[in-house]
Design an enzyme around this catalytic site. Structure first.
Site, PDB file in Angstrom:
ATOM      1  N   ASP A 160       0.821  -1.204   0.000  1.00 10.25           N
ATOM      2  CA  ASP A 160       0.000   0.000   0.000  1.00 10.25           C
ATOM      3  C   ASP A 160       0.859   1.260   0.000  1.00 10.25           C
ATOM      4  OD1 ASP A 160      -2.301   1.546   0.069  1.00 10.25           O
ATOM      5  OD2 ASP A 160      -2.280   1.661   2.261  1.00 10.25           O
ATOM      6  N   ASN A 409       7.262  -7.541   6.327  1.00 16.97           N
ATOM      7  CA  ASN A 409       6.136  -6.779   6.845  1.00 16.97           C
ATOM      8  C   ASN A 409       4.825  -7.470   6.485  1.00 16.97           C
ATOM      9  OD1 ASN A 409       4.891  -4.133   7.899  1.00 16.97           O
ATOM     10  ND2 ASN A 409       3.910  -4.414   5.918  1.00 16.97           N
ATOM     11  N   GLU A 410       4.049  -7.793   7.509  1.00 14.62           N
ATOM     12  CA  GLU A 410       2.705  -8.348   7.374  1.00 14.62           C
ATOM     13  C   GLU A 410       2.627  -9.550   6.432  1.00 14.62           C
ATOM     14  OE1 GLU A 410      -0.153  -5.265   6.540  1.00 14.62           O
ATOM     15  OE2 GLU A 410      -0.065  -4.521   8.599  1.00 14.62           O
ATOM     16  N   ASN A 463       1.100  -5.124  14.038  1.00 17.39           N
ATOM     17  CA  ASN A 463       0.379  -4.055  13.350  1.00 17.39           C
ATOM     18  C   ASN A 463      -1.108  -4.227  13.633  1.00 17.39           C
ATOM     19  OD1 ASN A 463       2.909  -3.567  12.315  1.00 17.39           O
ATOM     20  ND2 ASN A 463       2.394  -4.038  10.190  1.00 17.39           N
ATOM     21  N   TYR A 465      -5.109  -2.071  13.966  1.00 21.72           N
ATOM     22  CA  TYR A 465      -5.881  -0.872  13.646  1.00 21.72           C
ATOM     23  C   TYR A 465      -7.265  -0.916  14.292  1.00 21.72           C
ATOM     24  CZ  TYR A 465      -2.158   0.287  10.423  1.00 21.72           C
ATOM     25  OH  TYR A 465      -0.936   0.602   9.895  1.00 21.72           O
ATOM     26  N   TYR A 469      -9.950   0.112  11.107  1.00 21.56           N
ATOM     27  CA  TYR A 469     -10.522  -0.921  10.251  1.00 21.56           C
ATOM     28  C   TYR A 469     -11.480  -1.827  11.032  1.00 21.56           C
ATOM     29  CZ  TYR A 469      -6.828   0.469   7.019  1.00 21.56           C
ATOM     30  OH  TYR A 469      -6.002   1.189   6.194  1.00 21.56           O
ATOM     31  N   GLU A 501       2.756  -0.785  14.067  1.00 19.41           N
ATOM     32  CA  GLU A 501       1.812   0.038  13.315  1.00 19.41           C
ATOM     33  C   GLU A 501       0.511   0.159  14.100  1.00 19.41           C
ATOM     34  OE1 GLU A 501       0.936  -0.864   9.246  1.00 19.41           O
ATOM     35  OE2 GLU A 501       3.031  -1.299   8.728  1.00 19.41           O
ATOM     36  N   TRP A 546       1.802   4.533  12.773  1.00 18.04           N
ATOM     37  CA  TRP A 546       1.714   4.536  11.316  1.00 18.04           C
ATOM     38  C   TRP A 546       0.856   5.716  10.907  1.00 18.04           C
ATOM     39  CZ3 TRP A 546       4.610   2.143   7.973  1.00 18.04           C
ATOM     40  CH2 TRP A 546       4.240   2.156   6.621  1.00 18.04           C
ATOM     41  N   LYS A 565      -2.744   8.524   6.974  1.00 15.63           N
ATOM     42  CA  LYS A 565      -2.509   8.210   8.387  1.00 15.63           C
ATOM     43  C   LYS A 565      -1.328   8.989   8.967  1.00 15.63           C
ATOM     44  CE  LYS A 565      -4.526   3.567   8.394  1.00 15.63           C
ATOM     45  NZ  LYS A 565      -4.847   3.474   6.965  1.00 15.63           N
TER      46      LYS A 565
END
Length: 597
Positions: A160, A409-410, A463, A465, A469, A501, A546, A565
């Site tokens: 992203d 990452n992720e 990470n 949110y 989300y 994040e 983040w 963000k």
């Protein structure tokens, strides 16, 4: 790989500036075979995508070409001449006149070629660099090329942030003696008030080596003979977060009284250790405060810019941040050098972002595909990933600011095949550098119950949110979810947890007296709710928001001119959240906040 530096035996020429530029679609099959036939010029360093008004260049998939004339300094007669490209995103080819002298895959690490046999001192040559932005299942980061009904090639990718391409970092020409230092590795330790310095010097051929360590005033504090050994610095001044102190290790190749080559490597004396659920720097608990960042500015894209470098570090200091993660790729070496000099702690990350097809399915509404399989990400992907790890560690192993390697990452760490994919990569990372902890960042889909790889790592970066989300607009629920999630990881794995994040998109200037997503007040309240949850979990050793600043992304209806963000706007203006972070971080001094039971 040593960064080129001018010394008493070496010289360095910077090749930045305006180069001729063309896409492959507008030039012949062998654009390196003569002068590039194009009216366009492009700056180096800079991504090319946002420079021109022609959308065909911005959306171009495939090779582009840069060209300029270079003159070798006339005093370099008898020296080896080396050409270095700090980065070519994501694949590079280098031609001296008509000769291919270097090829490299991987968009964020340097490569070079000895071009002595192709050039002469005082003479000019035509330098052509091809750069290919294509991403596939065997590149890091991965992606996929498709062809639409009109025959136009399109790049899709799984990260992203915008797929900026080109020569985003500097290009150099430098000289070294025929017999020269090729590499240096330094590992430091602390024994009470004495610093230990294990060193290894690699030379182009067998040679007599001596080393000297100089303090910040230039005074010699210890010395040794031989290409490897251990030195001791009495009454050492350690490198500390927020209080950087650098020594220089001067490696010399000697022949009697003559010095054949010399290279000075800055380094700091410090230790890093994970003990239980604590992260220690120099034996003292350290609490990370800071950001995930991006190399991203308007017009330049990912092009390195010293003005932004200085200003970004000033803004981090203003907030009270002591660290950042190089999300999601290795940053320019100038950034790492600056962090060394200014005492900012760095989590250094490979470009392995997007190894997660569940995210693709969620965004596109398509049936999920297995992430790890012969048709998706497989042994060849892992080979490319391993090479990315090798190159990252080879480049950044001597930076005292780098305290941890983040190898992905992720990734889809909850899927079948994840352990088989990652276990060899963790082993490789530890083999290449046994002195630093190893981590990855866990995506929302990976929980303490279903994650298959967390036990392989020293620190678990998470990470999350909640409040954006998930539980959007409900910060009371988000705080509960965050605390419960973190407790699960802490109780199962007993390792340090780092919030790598957490954040909420925010439009500057949008305000409300209610908890309304996208407002500046909501972003600040979101951070405060997250912080309350972190403070109740003893295993949490840090928080990196983040993101530091808004950044550009690919086209998508879930983004409005990029990811918003950022705590700062893309042009580095503070949002209200920046003041919320300042209030929290300035008084912490690298220590964990007291728990709220």
């Amino acid at each position: 790989m040593l960064k080129p530096r001018p010394t008493a035996t070496r010289e360095l020429v910077n090749l930045d500036g305006l180069w001729k530029f063309a896409t492959a679609a507008t030039v012949g099959e062998s654009p390196w075979a003569g002068p590039l036939d194009t009216p366009l010029e492009a700056p180096v360093p800079a991504s090319y995508n946002d420079l021109f008004t022609d959308s065909a260049i911005r959306d171009h998939v495939g090779w582009v070409w840069y060209q300029r004339t270079v003159r070798v300094p006339r005093g370099w007669d008898g020296e080896r001449v080396v050409l270095r490209v700090d980065a070519a995103t994501h694949e590079g080819r280098v031609y001296v006149d008509d000769v291919l002298v270097a090829e490299h895959v991987g968009g964020y690490t340097p490569f070079e070629a000895d071009i002595t046999e192709h050039v002469g001192a005082g003479q000019e040559f035509r330098l052509t660099v091809g750069v290919n932005n294509e991403l596939t299942t065997t590149t890091i980061p991965p992606g996929r090329i498709t062809v639409d009904q009109t025959g136009r090639r399109k790049q899709t990718y799984l990260h992203d942030f915008y797929n900026y391409a080109g020569l985003a970092r500097s290009v150099w020409l430098y000289s070294v003696p025929a017999l020269h230092v090729e590499d240096i590795t330094v590992v430091t330790g602390l024994d009470s008030t004495t610093g230990t310095v294990e060193y290894e010097v690699e030379t182009s051929e067998a040679a007599t080596v001596r080393v000297r360590v100089l303090d910040a005033t230039g005074a010699e504090v210890c010395a040794g003979e031989g290409a490897s050994g251990t030195l001791r610095i009495e009454n050492v001044t350690p490198w500390r977060p927020g209080a950087a102190y650098l020594y220089e290790l001067v490696a010399e190749i000697v022949d009697g009284d003559a010095i054949r080559d010399t290279y000075a490597l800055p380094f700091g004396v410090r230790t890093v250790e994970v003990r239980g659920s604590r992260f220690l720097i120099n034996g003292e608990p350290f609490y990370f405060t800071g950001f995930g960042k991006h190399e991203d500015t308007a017009v330049r894209g990912k092009g390195h810019d010293d003005a932004y470098l200085v200003h970004d570090f000033q803004l981090m200091e203003w907030t009270g941040a002591n660290s950042f993660r190089t999300a999601h790729y290795p940053y320019a070496e100038e950034v790492m050098d600056f962090a060394d000099r200014h005492g900012i702690v760095v989590i250094d990350e490979t470009a392995a972002v997007g190894l997660n097809l569940a995210v693709e399915a969620g965004l596109l509404g398509t049936p999920p595909r297995p992430t790890f399989s012969p048709e998706t990400f497989h042994d060849a992907t892992r080979d490319a990933h391993a090479q990315a790890i090798r190159e990252l560690i080879a480049r950044d192993k001597n930076h005292p600011s780098v305290v941890m390697w983040c190898i992905a990452n992720e990734p889809s760490s909850n899927e079948e095949g994840a352990r088989e994919y990652f276990e060899p990569l963790v082993e490789l990372t530890r083999k290449l550098d046994p002195t630093r902890p190893v981590t990855y960042t866990a995506v929302m889909f990976a929980t303490s119950d279903n994650d298959r790889i967390a036990d392989l790592f020293d620190v678990i970066c998470i990470n999350r949110y909640y409040g954006w989300y998930i539980a959007t607009g409900d910060l009371a629920a988000a705080e509960q979810y965050m605390e419960g999630d973190l407790r699960g990881w802490a109780e199962k794995f007993g390792r340090p947890l780092l919030m790598s994040e957490y954040g909420a998109d925010t439009l500057p200037g949008l305000h409300s007296v209610w908890d309304q997503p996208w407002t500046e007040e909501y972003q600040a309240a979101y951070l405060a709710a997250s912080h309350r949850a972190f403070d109740r979990i003893e295993a949490v050793v840090g928080e990196q928001v983040w993101n530091f600043a808004d950044f550009q992304t690919s086209h998508g209806i879930h983004r409005v001119d990029g990811n918003r963000k950022g705590v700062f706007t893309r042009d580095r203006k503070p949002k209200a959240a920046a003041y919320e972070l300042q209030r929290r971080w300035r008084g912490l001094g690298g220590r964990k906040p007291s728990s709220e039971k």
